[in-house]
Design a protein around this motif. Structure first.
Motif, PDB file in Angstrom:
ATOM      1  N   ASN A  61     -15.665  64.678 -15.304  1.00 51.68           N
ATOM      2  CA  ASN A  61     -15.971  65.376 -16.555  1.00 51.68           C
ATOM      3  C   ASN A  61     -16.820  66.619 -16.355  1.00 51.68           C
ATOM      4  OD1 ASN A  61     -14.542  63.508 -18.129  1.00 51.68           O
ATOM      5  ND2 ASN A  61     -16.314  62.138 -18.236  1.00 51.68           N
ATOM      6  N   ASP A  62     -17.201  66.909 -15.141  1.00 52.03           N
ATOM      7  CA  ASP A  62     -17.983  68.103 -14.897  1.00 52.03           C
ATOM      8  C   ASP A  62     -17.087  69.338 -14.950  1.00 52.03           C
ATOM      9  OD1 ASP A  62     -20.548  66.908 -14.573  1.00 52.03           O
ATOM     10  OD2 ASP A  62     -19.917  66.168 -12.611  1.00 52.03           O
ATOM     11  N   GLU A  63     -17.720  70.524 -14.828  1.00 55.68           N
ATOM     12  CA  GLU A  63     -17.004  71.784 -15.010  1.00 55.68           C
ATOM     13  C   GLU A  63     -15.957  71.985 -13.922  1.00 55.68           C
ATOM     14  OE1 GLU A  63     -17.925  76.566 -15.596  1.00 55.68           O
ATOM     15  OE2 GLU A  63     -19.530  75.176 -15.040  1.00 55.68           O
ATOM     16  N   PRO A  64     -14.675  72.172 -14.277  1.00 56.85           N
ATOM     17  CA  PRO A  64     -13.618  72.371 -13.281  1.00 56.85           C
ATOM     18  C   PRO A  64     -13.865  73.647 -12.464  1.00 56.85           C
ATOM     19  CG  PRO A  64     -12.682  71.793 -15.405  1.00 56.85           C
ATOM     20  CD  PRO A  64     -14.136  72.064 -15.645  1.00 56.85           C
ATOM     21  N   GLY A  65     -13.420  73.570 -11.199  1.00 55.23           N
ATOM     22  CA  GLY A  65     -13.544  74.718 -10.315  1.00 55.23           C
ATOM     23  C   GLY A  65     -14.878  74.840  -9.633  1.00 55.23           C
ATOM     24  N   THR A  66     -15.819  73.986  -9.947  1.00 58.05           N
ATOM     25  CA  THR A  66     -17.132  74.017  -9.310  1.00 58.05           C
ATOM     26  C   THR A  66     -17.259  72.850  -8.343  1.00 58.05           C
ATOM     27  OG1 THR A  66     -18.217  72.666 -11.004  1.00 58.05           O
ATOM     28  CG2 THR A  66     -18.094  75.047 -11.392  1.00 58.05           C
ATOM     29  N   GLY A  67     -18.303  72.914  -7.510  1.00 61.45           N
ATOM     30  CA  GLY A  67     -18.540  71.820  -6.569  1.00 61.45           C
ATOM     31  C   GLY A  67     -18.888  70.519  -7.251  1.00 61.45           C
ATOM     32  N   ASN A  68     -19.319  70.607  -8.536  1.00 60.04           N
ATOM     33  CA  ASN A  68     -19.609  69.373  -9.285  1.00 60.04           C
ATOM     34  C   ASN A  68     -18.336  68.645  -9.693  1.00 60.04           C
ATOM     35  OD1 ASN A  68     -22.314  70.090  -9.122  1.00 60.04           O
ATOM     36  ND2 ASN A  68     -22.285  71.147 -11.109  1.00 60.04           N
ATOM     37  N   TRP A  69     -17.215  69.400  -9.733  1.00 56.66           N
ATOM     38  CA  TRP A  69     -15.932  68.823 -10.141  1.00 56.66           C
ATOM     39  C   TRP A  69     -15.032  68.532  -8.941  1.00 56.66           C
ATOM     40  CZ3 TRP A  69     -11.129  71.373  -9.644  1.00 56.66           C
ATOM     41  CH2 TRP A  69     -10.041  70.762 -10.282  1.00 56.66           C
ATOM     42  N   GLU A  70     -15.122  69.368  -7.906  1.00 52.44           N
ATOM     43  CA  GLU A  70     -14.271  69.203  -6.737  1.00 52.44           C
ATOM     44  C   GLU A  70     -14.558  67.872  -6.052  1.00 52.44           C
ATOM     45  OE1 GLU A  70     -15.089  72.568  -4.373  1.00 52.44           O
ATOM     46  OE2 GLU A  70     -13.932  73.967  -5.616  1.00 52.44           O
ATOM     47  N   THR A  71     -13.492  67.248  -5.567  1.00 53.65           N
ATOM     48  CA  THR A  71     -13.606  65.905  -4.991  1.00 53.65           C
ATOM     49  C   THR A  71     -13.194  65.918  -3.525  1.00 53.65           C
ATOM     50  OG1 THR A  71     -11.360  65.391  -5.724  1.00 53.65           O
ATOM     51  CG2 THR A  71     -13.174  64.733  -7.177  1.00 53.65           C
ATOM     52  N   LYS A  72     -13.668  64.932  -2.813  1.00 53.84           N
ATOM     53  CA  LYS A  72     -13.227  64.687  -1.438  1.00 53.84           C
ATOM     54  C   LYS A  72     -12.926  63.200  -1.305  1.00 53.84           C
ATOM     55  CE  LYS A  72     -18.011  64.415   0.284  1.00 53.84           C
ATOM     56  NZ  LYS A  72     -18.962  64.919   1.308  1.00 53.84           N
ATOM     57  N   TYR A  73     -11.716  62.954  -0.755  1.00 53.15           N
ATOM     58  CA  TYR A  73     -11.211  61.590  -0.631  1.00 53.15           C
ATOM     59  C   TYR A  73     -11.403  61.096   0.796  1.00 53.15           C
ATOM     60  CZ  TYR A  73      -8.915  62.676  -5.083  1.00 53.15           C
ATOM     61  OH  TYR A  73      -8.660  63.040  -6.378  1.00 53.15           O
ATOM     62  N   THR A  74     -11.594  59.793   0.925  1.00 53.32           N
ATOM     63  CA  THR A  74     -11.802  59.179   2.233  1.00 53.32           C
ATOM     64  C   THR A  74     -11.004  57.888   2.310  1.00 53.32           C
ATOM     65  OG1 THR A  74     -14.043  60.072   2.292  1.00 53.32           O
ATOM     66  CG2 THR A  74     -13.524  58.346   3.880  1.00 53.32           C
ATOM     67  N   ILE A  75     -10.359  57.682   3.498  1.00 52.31           N
ATOM     68  CA  ILE A  75      -9.703  56.389   3.743  1.00 52.31           C
ATOM     69  C   ILE A  75     -10.760  55.471   4.349  1.00 52.31           C
ATOM     70  CG2 ILE A  75      -7.820  55.209   4.913  1.00 52.31           C
ATOM     71  CD1 ILE A  75      -6.327  57.851   5.012  1.00 52.31           C
ATOM     72  N   ALA A  76     -11.267  54.557   3.551  1.00 50.40           N
ATOM     73  CA  ALA A  76     -12.378  53.706   3.978  1.00 50.40           C
ATOM     74  C   ALA A  76     -11.913  52.521   4.815  1.00 50.40           C
ATOM     75  CB  ALA A  76     -13.160  53.208   2.766  1.00 50.40           C
ATOM     76  N   LYS A  77     -10.735  51.958   4.516  1.00 54.37           N
ATOM     77  CA  LYS A  77     -10.249  50.772   5.222  1.00 54.37           C
ATOM     78  C   LYS A  77      -8.732  50.862   5.404  1.00 54.37           C
ATOM     79  CE  LYS A  77     -13.762  47.603   3.303  1.00 54.37           C
ATOM     80  NZ  LYS A  77     -13.980  46.372   2.506  1.00 54.37           N
ATOM     81  N   GLY A  78      -8.245  50.075   6.387  1.00 53.68           N
ATOM     82  CA  GLY A  78      -6.806  49.926   6.576  1.00 53.68           C
ATOM     83  C   GLY A  78      -6.156  50.983   7.432  1.00 53.68           C
ATOM     84  N   ASN A  79      -6.929  51.813   8.133  1.00 54.46           N
ATOM     85  CA  ASN A  79      -6.364  52.893   8.935  1.00 54.46           C
ATOM     86  C   ASN A  79      -6.998  52.916  10.326  1.00 54.46           C
ATOM     87  OD1 ASN A  79      -4.771  55.174   9.473  1.00 54.46           O
ATOM     88  ND2 ASN A  79      -6.350  56.577   8.717  1.00 54.46           N
ATOM     89  N   PRO A  80      -6.927  51.774  11.058  1.00 51.42           N
ATOM     90  CA  PRO A  80      -7.626  51.719  12.350  1.00 51.42           C
ATOM     91  C   PRO A  80      -7.041  52.674  13.389  1.00 51.42           C
ATOM     92  CG  PRO A  80      -6.244  49.792  12.075  1.00 51.42           C
ATOM     93  CD  PRO A  80      -6.225  50.505  10.762  1.00 51.42           C
ATOM     94  N   SER A  81      -5.742  52.890  13.352  1.00 53.43           N
ATOM     95  CA  SER A  81      -5.105  53.764  14.347  1.00 53.43           C
ATOM     96  C   SER A  81      -5.001  55.211  13.874  1.00 53.43           C
ATOM     97  CB  SER A  81      -3.699  53.236  14.683  1.00 53.43           C
ATOM     98  OG  SER A  81      -3.763  51.929  15.206  1.00 53.43           O
TER      99      SER A  81
ATOM    100  N   THR B 234      -7.591  67.062  -0.239  1.00 51.61           N
ATOM    101  CA  THR B 234      -7.697  67.370  -1.658  1.00 51.61           C
ATOM    102  C   THR B 234      -6.906  68.624  -1.995  1.00 51.61           C
ATOM    103  OG1 THR B 234      -9.907  66.398  -1.718  1.00 51.61           O
ATOM    104  CG2 THR B 234      -9.306  67.826  -3.539  1.00 51.61           C
ATOM    105  N   ASP B 235      -6.126  68.537  -3.079  1.00 48.08           N
ATOM    106  CA  ASP B 235      -5.444  69.711  -3.597  1.00 48.08           C
ATOM    107  C   ASP B 235      -6.489  70.568  -4.319  1.00 48.08           C
ATOM    108  OD1 ASP B 235      -4.027  71.575  -5.176  1.00 48.08           O
ATOM    109  OD2 ASP B 235      -2.249  70.303  -5.142  1.00 48.08           O
ATOM    110  N   PRO B 236      -6.749  71.807  -3.856  1.00 49.13           N
ATOM    111  CA  PRO B 236      -7.826  72.598  -4.472  1.00 49.13           C
ATOM    112  C   PRO B 236      -7.539  73.013  -5.906  1.00 49.13           C
ATOM    113  CG  PRO B 236      -6.575  73.938  -2.910  1.00 49.13           C
ATOM    114  CD  PRO B 236      -6.086  72.532  -2.758  1.00 49.13           C
ATOM    115  N   VAL B 237      -6.297  72.935  -6.339  1.00 45.66           N
ATOM    116  CA  VAL B 237      -5.953  73.354  -7.700  1.00 45.66           C
ATOM    117  C   VAL B 237      -6.027  72.173  -8.657  1.00 45.66           C
ATOM    118  CG1 VAL B 237      -4.162  74.356  -9.158  1.00 45.66           C
ATOM    119  CG2 VAL B 237      -4.507  75.210  -6.825  1.00 45.66           C
ATOM    120  N   THR B 238      -5.399  71.081  -8.294  1.00 48.52           N
ATOM    121  CA  THR B 238      -5.328  69.928  -9.199  1.00 48.52           C
ATOM    122  C   THR B 238      -6.414  68.895  -8.937  1.00 48.52           C
ATOM    123  OG1 THR B 238      -3.833  68.708  -7.731  1.00 48.52           O
ATOM    124  CG2 THR B 238      -2.835  70.257  -9.286  1.00 48.52           C
ATOM    125  N   ASN B 239      -7.113  68.991  -7.840  1.00 48.67           N
ATOM    126  CA  ASN B 239      -8.162  68.034  -7.461  1.00 48.67           C
ATOM    127  C   ASN B 239      -7.588  66.656  -7.119  1.00 48.67           C
ATOM    128  OD1 ASN B 239     -10.891  68.245  -6.906  1.00 48.67           O
ATOM    129  ND2 ASN B 239     -11.502  67.149  -8.750  1.00 48.67           N
TER     130      ASN B 239
END
Length: 772
Positions: free
Chosen positions: A276-296, A303-308
């Motif tokens: 819900n933060d302002e789009p296009g800012t670092g408060n809105w931009e996200t970074k995804y992480t594979i936390a489990k299930g990817n040992p190899s 992240t898609d910089p346009v759609t987040n």
């Protein structure tokens, strides 16, 4: 309004002097106060002040005025009546342009002579509140963070007034006279205040929330005379800035995707998280992480910089046979850290189930290239490699050899065993640096028949399979054993490669021979054969054993035919005549006479032969060939009437050819019976030779070629030649006949097997003769 008489004296005496008291009088100038004039006066021209000189009591005075406003810029603002001395303002004055004027007044006689020193007159323009205050900008912009506390400074506005800053006309006062939220009507309470003296804007209340209101538009006012005078308006836009108080959330939190095995660098799906933060800012931009299930680390997410959105990809090939399903746990966070005002919720996560899709895979080699090290003399049928490939889908495989330039290999089409068809040869042109390359193909039998190839690199290890060959097989040595230069240098060649060739070892095996001869090793490839005792001149056969350094080593016996001769001081063999003349016994006078008589006889015979030849040419018929004489008898019969004692020039050519050819095609003997040719059946008649010489000398070449062709096909002449048969010459000559190779025995006793001992170059020659 002030009246002029209230501001200024009516008459001024700028040149009048006053006494300082006492008996003696000292003259001083009067101090003339400034003349004050209101700006924007409508009564023009307006008399400001009259000046007079005391000289008017003694004569006529003319008054002049100079300076800014009169004869200097700005010109024509003031003037003086030259008769009366009245100074007037000609147009309304503006203090904002000229605050004061300093003028010079002169008292002159009618002739222009100065009656008094110039006097200074200052005119001061008095201010009126005739200028409104002005904001420095029509619209001001500022920002404030959401959830700011009351009293937080937002921005400052400024304004200016052109009136006299020392008067109330320029004392300003600021105020906010209007407020509007963006979007409208979101907040109705007064959220901002302003310092009326400095113009600083600040927050007055709580409730600034970026998710509710994005900003405010304020209407500002500034007035002079402390807020009671003239006014001006301006706007101020205040943006409410977002803080990272909303963590991203997955929506939804469960995804199913599929991925084809054995492919890399392709996208398998997208995941979504809201913020819900302002789009296009670092408060809105996200970074995804594979936390489990990817040992190899088969998967990555970006992240898609346009759609987040999160884009999930495969970067390392999957294998259906190894794992069919992957369950990944993803987490999402903002690029910027969360504000302390954000709720303390756990990090949002989602589950992605990836199903691996099976496909028909190509067979795979266990190693590529397939490397084999083998002896070059490997036995045929030896298995060189096995279990070289497999199929991930467990399909049945078929093996083939795509490249095998020497045909040394065979392969089991079902099992893939690579087998030696025959021994290898390291000297093959397809072997480079002892490496032989081939290509193997394996194909699965499923639909489609996918194939894979691999290189087969065979490193050949050299084996010792060639005997060393001694050379030379004949030579000369000096009979004197004590000579340092006496000896025959021997060497050897071996078709093997190191380390199975040199260094060679040279030995004498016969004990009897060792008593008279010795071999001295010179280096790895050469040795010297020398006599131990002084030997008689003649022919000697010495058997030498030469051995290579291979494992195991190979040796070969070779017979060296050594001619022992008398040598001169230079170590070279001498002829018997030279040896005799070289002795201490002198040559007798009779011997010299015999030699000289022999030379004279030879010269006489030569002259006789030349004379006979000239006579024969003289008696030849005019216009006929060289071979045409007065007799029509067969030229061949004429030639055969003479007893030939040797092969002549033709015999020398044949002898030379025998020494040069690798495989001689004939052998001339001194017996009267020629050996038989094996390339024709026995008892065949000889072809007919051309008997009649040509009439035209130019046809001599055709005549000779026809004779040669007939001789080449004559089974009763020596092989491949038309050599003349000559009679037995006895065997008493010290110098052997150049026309013969062998013996004085009859043809029936002649043994040509010794030609087999001369090496492979004389095999063909030996096979041409069948001694009877």
């Amino acid at each position: 309004k002030w009246k002029l008489e209230d501001l200024n004296p009516v008459v001024l005496y700028p040149w009048r002097q006053r006494s300082s008291g006492g008996l003696s009088r000292v003259k001083r100038d009067w101090i003339i106060p400034p003349i004050r004039v209101l700006e924007n006066s409508k009564q023009v021209p307006e008399n400001l002040v009259q000046i007079k000189s005391d000289k008017i009591f003694t004569g006529e005075v003319i008054y002049k005025l100079e300076g800014p406003g009169v004869d200097q810029d700005p010109k024509d603002l003031f003037e003086i009546d030259d008769k009366t001395g009245w100074i007037r303002s000609m147009i309304p004055l503006d203090r904002e342009k000229n605050r004061s004027f300093t003028l010079k007044a002169f008292a002159l006689s009618p002739s222009g002579e100065r009656l008094e020193n110039p006097s200074t007159i200052e005119i001061v323009v008095l201010d009126q509140n005739d200028n409104r205050p002005n904001f420095s900008q029509k619209e001001f912009a500022g920002s404030v963070s959401e959830f700011s506390v009351p009293g937080t400074s937002v921005m400052s506005v400024t304004a200016t007034d052109a009136d006299d800053p020392t008067t109330d006309n320029a004392i300003l006062s600021y105020s906010i006279i209007g407020q509007e939220s963006i979007p409208p009507l979101r907040i109705n309470k007064t959220m901002f205040g302003i310092n009326n003296e400095t113009g600083a804007i600040y927050t007055r209340d709580v409730g600034l929330d970026w998710e509710v209101v994005k900003g405010f538009r304020l209407t500002l006012q500034v007035a002079d005379m402390s807020g009671m005078g003239l006014i001006s308006l301006a706007n101020a836009v205040i943006h409410v800035t977002d803080i990272n108080n909303n963590p991203p959330r997955f929506a939804p939190d469960l995804y199913t995707m599929s991925a084809v095995e054995n492919k890399v660098d392709f996208v398998i799906g997208w995941v979504n998280a809201t913020d819900n933060d302002e789009p296009g800012t670092g408060n809105w931009e996200t970074k995804y992480t594979i936390a489990k299930g990817n040992p190899s680390r088969n998967f990555v997410i970006r992240t898609d910089p346009v759609t987040n959105e999160g884009i999930l990809s495969v970067v390392k090939a999957l294998d259906y046979e190894t794992q069919e399903v992957y369950t990944l746990t993803l987490t999402v966070e903002n690029v910027n850290p969360l504000s302390i005002k954000a709720p303390k919720d756990p990090v949002s996560s989602a589950t992605v189930v990836v199903t691996v899709v099976n496909e028909n895979e190509a067979p795979r080699f266990n190693k590529d290239p397939i490397e084999i090290v083998v002896l070059e003399s490997v036995d045929p049928g030896t298995v060189l490699a096995s279990n070289i490939a497999y199929d991930p889908d467990n399909a049945k495989l078929k093996y083939d050899i795509l490249r095998d330039p020497e045909g040394w290999l065979i392969i089991n089409h079902e099992t893939g065993e690579i087998i030696a068809r025959k021994p290898f040869n390291v000297r093959s042109p397809h072997v480079k640096n002892n490496i032989y390359n081939a290509v193997i193909r394996v194909t699965d039998t499923d639909a489609g028949g996918i194939s894979t190839t691999a290189s087969l690199v065979i490193t050949l290890r050299e084996t010792n399979d060639f005997f060393p060959q001694l050379f030379p097989r004949m030579g000369t040595v000096c009979s004197e054993s004590g000579r340092e230069t006496s000896g025959l240098f021997l060497s050897a060649v071996d078709e093997d490669l190191p380390p199975h060739a040199e260094p060679f070892t040279f030995q004498l095996q016969d004990i009897n021979v060792s008593a008279n001869w010795t071999i001295i090793q010179v280096n790895e490839t050469h040795a010297v054969l020398r006599p131990l005792v002084e030997l008689e001149t003649g022919e000697y056969a010495v058997t030498v054993l030469v051995t290579d350094s291979g494992t195991p080593s190979l040796g070969a016996y070779a017979q060296v035919n050594v001619t022992v001769c008398l040598c001169g001081k230079d170590g070279e063999c001498k002829t018997e005549a030279a040896a005799i003349f070289g002795t201490r016994v002198g040559v007798s006078f009779i011997a010299v006479l015999v030699i000289m008589a022999s030379i004279a006889l030879l010269l006489l015979l030569l002259l006789l032969a030349v004379a006979v030849g000239n006579c024969r040419r003289h008696h030849m018929k005019k216009g006929e060939g060289l071979l045409v004489g007065e007799s029509d008898e067969d030229i061949r019969d004429n030639v055969l009437n003479y007893d030939e004692q040797g092969g002549g020039e033709e015999d020398e050519v044949r002898q030379h050819n025998m020494l040069q050819l690798a495989e001689p095609s004939y052998l001339v003997t001194s017996s009267g019976k020629q050996p038989l040719r094996k390339d024709y059946p026995d008892n065949l008649p000889s072809p007919s030779y051309p008997r009649k010489p040509p009439a035209d000398p130019t046809d001599i070449e055709d005549f000779i070629n026809d004779g040669l062709e007939a001789a080449d096909h004559d089974p009763n002449v020596p092989p491949y030649d038309t050599a003349l048969i000559y009679d037995y010459e006895s065997d008493g000559s010290l110098a052997g006949s150049l026309s013969s190779i062998a013996s004085a025995s009859s043809d029936g006793d002649q043994d040509y097997d010794y030609l087999n001992d001369w090496g492979p170059r004389f095999k063909k020659l030996a096979n041409m003769y069948d001694p009877r």
